[in-house]
Design a protein around this motif. Sequence first.
Motif, PDB file in Angstrom:
ATOM      1  N   ASP A 134       0.820  -1.214   0.000  1.00 41.54           N
ATOM      2  CA  ASP A 134       0.000   0.000   0.000  1.00 41.54           C
ATOM      3  C   ASP A 134       0.853   1.263   0.000  1.00 41.54           C
ATOM      4  OD1 ASP A 134      -2.255  -1.500  -0.049  1.00 41.54           O
ATOM      5  OD2 ASP A 134      -2.654  -1.384   2.101  1.00 41.54           O
ATOM      6  N   ASP A 135       1.891   1.296   0.814  1.00 38.98           N
ATOM      7  CA  ASP A 135       2.702   2.501   0.964  1.00 38.98           C
ATOM      8  C   ASP A 135       4.088   2.343   0.355  1.00 38.98           C
ATOM      9  OD1 ASP A 135       0.607   3.661   2.352  1.00 38.98           O
ATOM     10  OD2 ASP A 135       1.315   2.928   4.285  1.00 38.98           O
ATOM     11  N   SER A 136       4.229   1.505  -0.665  1.00 38.35           N
ATOM     12  CA  SER A 136       5.545   1.301  -1.265  1.00 38.35           C
ATOM     13  C   SER A 136       6.051   2.557  -1.955  1.00 38.35           C
ATOM     14  CB  SER A 136       5.485   0.143  -2.272  1.00 38.35           C
ATOM     15  OG  SER A 136       5.199  -1.079  -1.612  1.00 38.35           O
ATOM     16  N   TYR A 137       5.138   3.398  -2.433  1.00 41.38           N
ATOM     17  CA  TYR A 137       5.546   4.621  -3.134  1.00 41.38           C
ATOM     18  C   TYR A 137       5.901   5.754  -2.187  1.00 41.38           C
ATOM     19  CZ  TYR A 137       0.897   6.335  -1.959  1.00 41.38           C
ATOM     20  OH  TYR A 137      -0.223   6.725  -1.279  1.00 41.38           O
ATOM     21  N   GLN A 138       5.494   5.680  -0.919  1.00 41.97           N
ATOM     22  CA  GLN A 138       5.667   6.809  -0.007  1.00 41.97           C
ATOM     23  C   GLN A 138       7.131   7.159   0.248  1.00 41.97           C
ATOM     24  OE1 GLN A 138       2.970   8.604   0.933  1.00 41.97           O
ATOM     25  NE2 GLN A 138       4.506  10.062   1.603  1.00 41.97           N
ATOM     26  N   VAL A 141       8.259   9.289  -2.717  1.00 41.69           N
ATOM     27  CA  VAL A 141       7.706  10.647  -2.675  1.00 41.69           C
ATOM     28  C   VAL A 141       8.431  11.489  -1.632  1.00 41.69           C
ATOM     29  CG1 VAL A 141       5.629  11.993  -2.193  1.00 41.69           C
ATOM     30  CG2 VAL A 141       5.463   9.894  -3.527  1.00 41.69           C
ATOM     31  N   ASP A 142       8.682  10.895  -0.468  1.00 44.31           N
ATOM     32  CA  ASP A 142       9.373  11.635   0.591  1.00 44.31           C
ATOM     33  C   ASP A 142      10.791  12.009   0.174  1.00 44.31           C
ATOM     34  OD1 ASP A 142       7.100  11.320   2.099  1.00 44.31           O
ATOM     35  OD2 ASP A 142       7.858   9.591   3.228  1.00 44.31           O
ATOM     36  N   ASP A 145      10.596  14.959  -2.354  1.00 43.12           N
ATOM     37  CA  ASP A 145      10.255  16.190  -1.646  1.00 43.12           C
ATOM     38  C   ASP A 145      11.414  16.683  -0.787  1.00 43.12           C
ATOM     39  OD1 ASP A 145       7.762  16.259  -2.768  1.00 43.12           O
ATOM     40  OD2 ASP A 145       6.736  15.324  -1.069  1.00 43.12           O
ATOM     41  N   THR A 191       1.948   4.195  -8.106  1.00 41.29           N
ATOM     42  CA  THR A 191       3.231   4.877  -7.923  1.00 41.29           C
ATOM     43  C   THR A 191       3.405   6.005  -8.930  1.00 41.29           C
ATOM     44  OG1 THR A 191       4.204   2.823  -7.088  1.00 41.29           O
ATOM     45  CG2 THR A 191       5.713   4.551  -7.789  1.00 41.29           C
ATOM     46  N   ASN A 194       1.263   9.095  -8.211  1.00 41.47           N
ATOM     47  CA  ASN A 194       1.747   9.932  -7.112  1.00 41.47           C
ATOM     48  C   ASN A 194       3.066  10.625  -7.430  1.00 41.47           C
ATOM     49  OD1 ASN A 194       0.116   9.519  -4.357  1.00 41.47           O
ATOM     50  ND2 ASN A 194       0.061   7.603  -5.485  1.00 41.47           N
TER      51      ASN A 194
END
Length: 453
Positions: A134-138, A141-142, A145, A191, A194
């Motif tokens: 679910d949060d593999s892309y986070q 992204v972090d 950023d 992914t 996002n």
Amino acid sequence: MASSDVARQLYYQPDIGMRGPLTPPADNHDAGKQNCRSLFLSGHVGFDSLPDQLVNKSIHQGFCFNILSIGETGIGKSTLIDTLFNTSFDDRVSTHFQPNVRLKAETYELHESNVRLKLTIVNTVGFGDQINKDDSYQPIVDYIDAQFEAYLQEELKIKRSLYNYHDTRIHVCLYFISPTGHSLKTLDLLTMKNLDSKVNIIPVIAKADTISKSELQKFKIKIMSELVSNGVQIYQFPTDDESIAKINATMNGHLPFAVVGSTEEIKIGNKAVKARQYPWGIVQVENENHCDFVKLREMLICTNMEDLREQTHMRHYELYRRCKLEEMGFRDTGPENKPVSLQETYEAKRHEFLGELERKQEEMRQMFVQRVKEKEALLKEAERELQMKFEHLKRLHQEERMKVEEKRKLLEDEIIAFNKRKAASDILQGRPLPPTPTTGLKKDKDRKNSGFM
């Protein structure tokens, strides 16, 4: 007539060497709407060397380029990067047992002719290996950023050093798609959705030699259809420059690129080429009939590298910067649609902050007073309970004392009765009566009373 008035009424015609009347220019507000007039010089001035000056300065300063490669473990990310730059970056092989996704950045300095390139390769370790994706892309992204934030903080410094600042912002993302031949995975769509507003995405089909040409063409059409239907914006090669518009428009039709990577050289005839050898034949990496590797390298490095850098700064970074400053309360225009300076915005935010600080201080003071009152009420309640317990214990003590006094009187009466019976018994038996122990009884009574007290 003043010399400035003459200058406004005359202009110079270098082709005939004469002066003639000139219409005075409009105000500054209208001057920007008029087209500039082209003039041809009668002799050499020297500003045609400006491109050479820029080239020399850029060569002296060097260039930087940052690549983010996203794909599942073992899909061939490191091999393709090695093939693109014709070198070996000595990347360690990753396992499939990573607990979460982490990003590993490595920076190299490459030299070709007299041009230096500081290349940063960011690899996603453990992407797609977890059961819960679910949060593999986070983390990706972090990371992007964080690079934008570092550049923004450098820009906001009083004493900036952007000239020698190592820019770590991601310029291009090579997204590796598994050659399934069916459709994109949910993880791929999520992914890229996002990331499309933060980085230039170029999708590539990895290990394209594992599917046939007919299946590959259908797979490309299916991928582009899914990207469009899901609103994923990938990087499109620019067509505004006439010199490269035609080739870029053609290459946009080849997306996503089907690539094969290999650093192994195989001799075919009298020429050694990079290829992969199979029992059924040889796949040449740089043969456009076998894969799109040459197209990817030409578009990525030779033709559009500078555009990728500009798009990163002018589009993605500016979007992040604008959103960040708007979150901080900065605006270009005020409530009446009038321009607002940075100083005015700063003063307004300062007053707002001070007002909020005073409000919170007042809230804390009121809360402290309320807490003190609550504590005082609790102390009074506890004191009242203690007083009640003390009265209760005092009453129990009085009752116990009265019970002990009654028992003592009963005991004395029993002793007197016992002595009388004993005296009567002695008389009956003819024994002399012993002296009455009145004094002993009195002393014993006094002793007991003193001990009770």
